[in-house]
Scaffold this motif. Structure first.
Motif, PDB file in Angstrom:
ATOM      1  N   ILE A 193       0.825  -1.205   0.000  1.00 43.95           N
ATOM      2  CA  ILE A 193       0.000   0.000   0.000  1.00 43.95           C
ATOM      3  C   ILE A 193       0.860   1.256   0.000  1.00 43.95           C
ATOM      4  O   ILE A 193       0.603   2.210  -0.747  1.00 43.95           O
ATOM      5  CB  ILE A 193      -0.941   0.001   1.224  1.00 43.95           C
ATOM      6  CG1 ILE A 193      -1.831  -1.236   1.214  1.00 43.95           C
ATOM      7  CG2 ILE A 193      -1.784   1.266   1.237  1.00 43.95           C
ATOM      8  CD1 ILE A 193      -2.725  -1.339   0.004  1.00 43.95           C
ATOM      9  N   VAL A 194       1.908   1.243   0.808  1.00 39.12           N
ATOM     10  CA  VAL A 194       2.793   2.411   0.877  1.00 39.12           C
ATOM     11  C   VAL A 194       3.479   2.637  -0.469  1.00 39.12           C
ATOM     12  O   VAL A 194       3.609   3.777  -0.939  1.00 39.12           O
ATOM     13  CB  VAL A 194       3.833   2.235   1.998  1.00 39.12           C
ATOM     14  CG1 VAL A 194       4.911   3.308   1.920  1.00 39.12           C
ATOM     15  CG2 VAL A 194       3.148   2.286   3.357  1.00 39.12           C
ATOM     16  N   GLY A 195       3.920   1.555  -1.112  1.00 39.61           N
ATOM     17  CA  GLY A 195       4.551   1.700  -2.419  1.00 39.61           C
ATOM     18  C   GLY A 195       3.606   2.274  -3.451  1.00 39.61           C
ATOM     19  O   GLY A 195       3.964   3.176  -4.225  1.00 39.61           O
ATOM     20  N   ILE A 231       8.486   2.487  -8.859  1.00 35.28           N
ATOM     21  CA  ILE A 231       8.198   2.344  -7.428  1.00 35.28           C
ATOM     22  C   ILE A 231       7.336   1.111  -7.185  1.00 35.28           C
ATOM     23  O   ILE A 231       7.549   0.360  -6.229  1.00 35.28           O
ATOM     24  CB  ILE A 231       7.514   3.614  -6.892  1.00 35.28           C
ATOM     25  CG1 ILE A 231       8.511   4.767  -6.835  1.00 35.28           C
ATOM     26  CG2 ILE A 231       6.930   3.374  -5.501  1.00 35.28           C
ATOM     27  CD1 ILE A 231       7.906   6.090  -6.455  1.00 35.28           C
ATOM     28  N   ASN A 232       6.351   0.879  -8.057  1.00 32.12           N
ATOM     29  CA  ASN A 232       5.506  -0.309  -7.904  1.00 32.12           C
ATOM     30  C   ASN A 232       6.317  -1.598  -8.033  1.00 32.12           C
ATOM     31  O   ASN A 232       6.122  -2.546  -7.261  1.00 32.12           O
ATOM     32  CB  ASN A 232       4.386  -0.290  -8.944  1.00 32.12           C
ATOM     33  CG  ASN A 232       3.333   0.753  -8.629  1.00 32.12           C
ATOM     34  OD1 ASN A 232       3.302   1.310  -7.539  1.00 32.12           O
ATOM     35  ND2 ASN A 232       2.483   1.026  -9.588  1.00 32.12           N
ATOM     36  N   GLN A 233       7.207  -1.642  -9.008  1.00 32.74           N
ATOM     37  CA  GLN A 233       8.032  -2.828  -9.179  1.00 32.74           C
ATOM     38  C   GLN A 233       8.984  -3.017  -8.008  1.00 32.74           C
ATOM     39  O   GLN A 233       9.186  -4.134  -7.530  1.00 32.74           O
ATOM     40  CB  GLN A 233       8.819  -2.720 -10.492  1.00 32.74           C
ATOM     41  CG  GLN A 233       7.969  -2.805 -11.746  1.00 32.74           C
ATOM     42  CD  GLN A 233       7.347  -4.176 -11.917  1.00 32.74           C
ATOM     43  OE1 GLN A 233       7.907  -5.179 -11.496  1.00 32.74           O
ATOM     44  NE2 GLN A 233       6.177  -4.236 -12.536  1.00 32.74           N
ATOM     45  N   ALA A 234       9.580  -1.920  -7.538  1.00 38.15           N
ATOM     46  CA  ALA A 234      10.483  -2.017  -6.389  1.00 38.15           C
ATOM     47  C   ALA A 234       9.728  -2.471  -5.138  1.00 38.15           C
ATOM     48  O   ALA A 234      10.242  -3.267  -4.345  1.00 38.15           O
ATOM     49  CB  ALA A 234      11.149  -0.665  -6.140  1.00 38.15           C
ATOM     50  N   THR A 235       8.488  -2.013  -4.991  1.00 39.04           N
ATOM     51  CA  THR A 235       7.669  -2.439  -3.856  1.00 39.04           C
ATOM     52  C   THR A 235       7.390  -3.929  -3.916  1.00 39.04           C
ATOM     53  O   THR A 235       7.432  -4.630  -2.900  1.00 39.04           O
ATOM     54  CB  THR A 235       6.346  -1.659  -3.843  1.00 39.04           C
ATOM     55  OG1 THR A 235       6.625  -0.264  -3.756  1.00 39.04           O
ATOM     56  CG2 THR A 235       5.482  -2.073  -2.666  1.00 39.04           C
ATOM     57  N   ASP A 236       7.112  -4.417  -5.102  1.00 39.05           N
ATOM     58  CA  ASP A 236       6.849  -5.848  -5.266  1.00 39.05           C
ATOM     59  C   ASP A 236       8.078  -6.671  -4.898  1.00 39.05           C
ATOM     60  O   ASP A 236       7.970  -7.725  -4.253  1.00 39.05           O
ATOM     61  CB  ASP A 236       6.430  -6.123  -6.708  1.00 39.05           C
ATOM     62  CG  ASP A 236       6.001  -7.564  -6.910  1.00 39.05           C
ATOM     63  OD1 ASP A 236       5.079  -8.018  -6.203  1.00 39.05           O
ATOM     64  OD2 ASP A 236       6.582  -8.240  -7.780  1.00 39.05           O
ATOM     65  N   VAL A 237       9.246  -6.196  -5.297  1.00 36.54           N
ATOM     66  CA  VAL A 237      10.489  -6.901  -4.973  1.00 36.54           C
ATOM     67  C   VAL A 237      10.728  -6.899  -3.463  1.00 36.54           C
ATOM     68  O   VAL A 237      11.101  -7.927  -2.870  1.00 36.54           O
ATOM     69  CB  VAL A 237      11.676  -6.253  -5.718  1.00 36.54           C
ATOM     70  CG1 VAL A 237      12.994  -6.841  -5.237  1.00 36.54           C
ATOM     71  CG2 VAL A 237      11.531  -6.449  -7.218  1.00 36.54           C
TER      72      VAL A 237
END
Length: 303
Positions: free
Chosen positions: A230-232, A284-290
């Motif tokens: 959610i934060v990402g 940012i979304n991809q980094a959050t998923d990682v």
């Protein structure tokens, strides 16, 4: 990770195509903005040739893409300033605003969500729920002027707008952060309530652990894990959604640069701003998923 980041290319290219097409469909001509509608036909033709606007749209798009592949965002039609310089000046301001707004949202939303979950069914839970619903329903174009009216005009505690002092960031960051805190409050409450009903929480209580130990060592760690996603997502939304807030408070970031370029029909600057915002959002979304996969080993085997 390589496979996932490779999927970003079609998304970014789609954003680029859509932005280019919409800008050329919007009524208005940058030549009229620069010369005025009373300019002679010869002057208009000469300026269009100088700016490359006399070429077919597909040729303009092809040239723009080729320049992008070389790392060249082009030059502003209106100011003749390199666009990379404009982005370098504006992006840090937007990033700072998003980070401060995120800090405000986290500092308000997570404690309220925890308190609401611990007081589920009581009047405190009802009050926090009502507050979060009202904050979530307040759009930035309404909340921003209200905060400006109260804290800048009536009380005189903070600057009305601009970036003249360190306190200038408070009102725009509050405008973005309060809406984010409402989302985080509801998500924290829901997640913590689910965790508190798990078997391992009952086992921890049966072992004689205090409620404080159960909450801090077992429940809270698992409950806050879904908030990473959610934060990402919200961080990307803050970067993309700062357009209205930056315009209201005259904050010299990407959002205000984007609005100014649209008003002036400065196509290259508008395309560069949208591209940077889109890239920031998807990265940012991809980094959050990682990060989420790293924190939660159960998700590492999923696609």
């Amino acid at each position: 990770m390589i496979k996932r980041f490779a999927t970003l290319l079609p998304v970014v290219f789609g954003v680029l195509c859509l932005t280019f097409a919409l800008l050329h469909l919007v009524p208005g001509d940058p030549v009229d903005v620069m010369l005025g509608e009373s300019a002679s036909a010869a002057d208009r033709t000469a300026l269009k040739a100088q700016l490359g606007l006399d070429q077919p749209v597909l040729v303009q798009f092809g040239q723009y893409v080729m320049h992008l592949l070389q790392g060249d965002f082009g030059t502003s039609i209106h100011t003749q300033t390199p666009i990379s310089q404009l982005l370098w000046q504006a992006y840090p301001a937007t990033l700072l605003l998003a980070v401060v707004a995120l800090a405000i949202g986290l500092s308000i939303g997570i404690p309220l969500g925890i308190w609401s979950a611990l007081k589920a069914g009581h009047w405190q839970d009802v009050m926090i729920t009502m507050l979060s619903i009202r904050l979530a329903a307040m759009p930035a174009f309404w909340l921003g002027p209200v905060l400006m009216l109260v804290f800048a005009v009536w009380l005189g505690w903070l600057p009305v707008s601009g970036m003249a002092s360190a306190t200038s960031i408070v009102l725009p960051a509050m405008t973005l952060g309060l809406g984010l805190s409402a989302i985080l409050t509801r998500m924290t409450r829901t997640s913590l309530l689910e965790v508190l009903n798990e078997d391992y929480i009952r086992t921890a209580r049966a072992k004689g652990l205090s409620e404080r130990q159960v909450l801090l060592k077992h429940a809270l760690r698992a409950a806050l894990l879904p908030l990473v996603t959610i934060v990402g997502l919200q961080m990307g939304s803050l970067l993309a959604g700062a357009v209205i807030t930056e315009t209201i408070f005259s904050w010299n970031g990407i959002g205000r640069l984007l609005v100014d370029s649209i008003e002036k029909r400065d196509y290259p600057v508008t395309q560069a701003c949208v591209l940077v915002v889109a890239l920031s959002y998807v990265l940012i979304n991809q980094a959050t998923d990682v990060v989420y996969r790293w924190l939660d080993p159960r998700t590492r085997g999923t696609q």
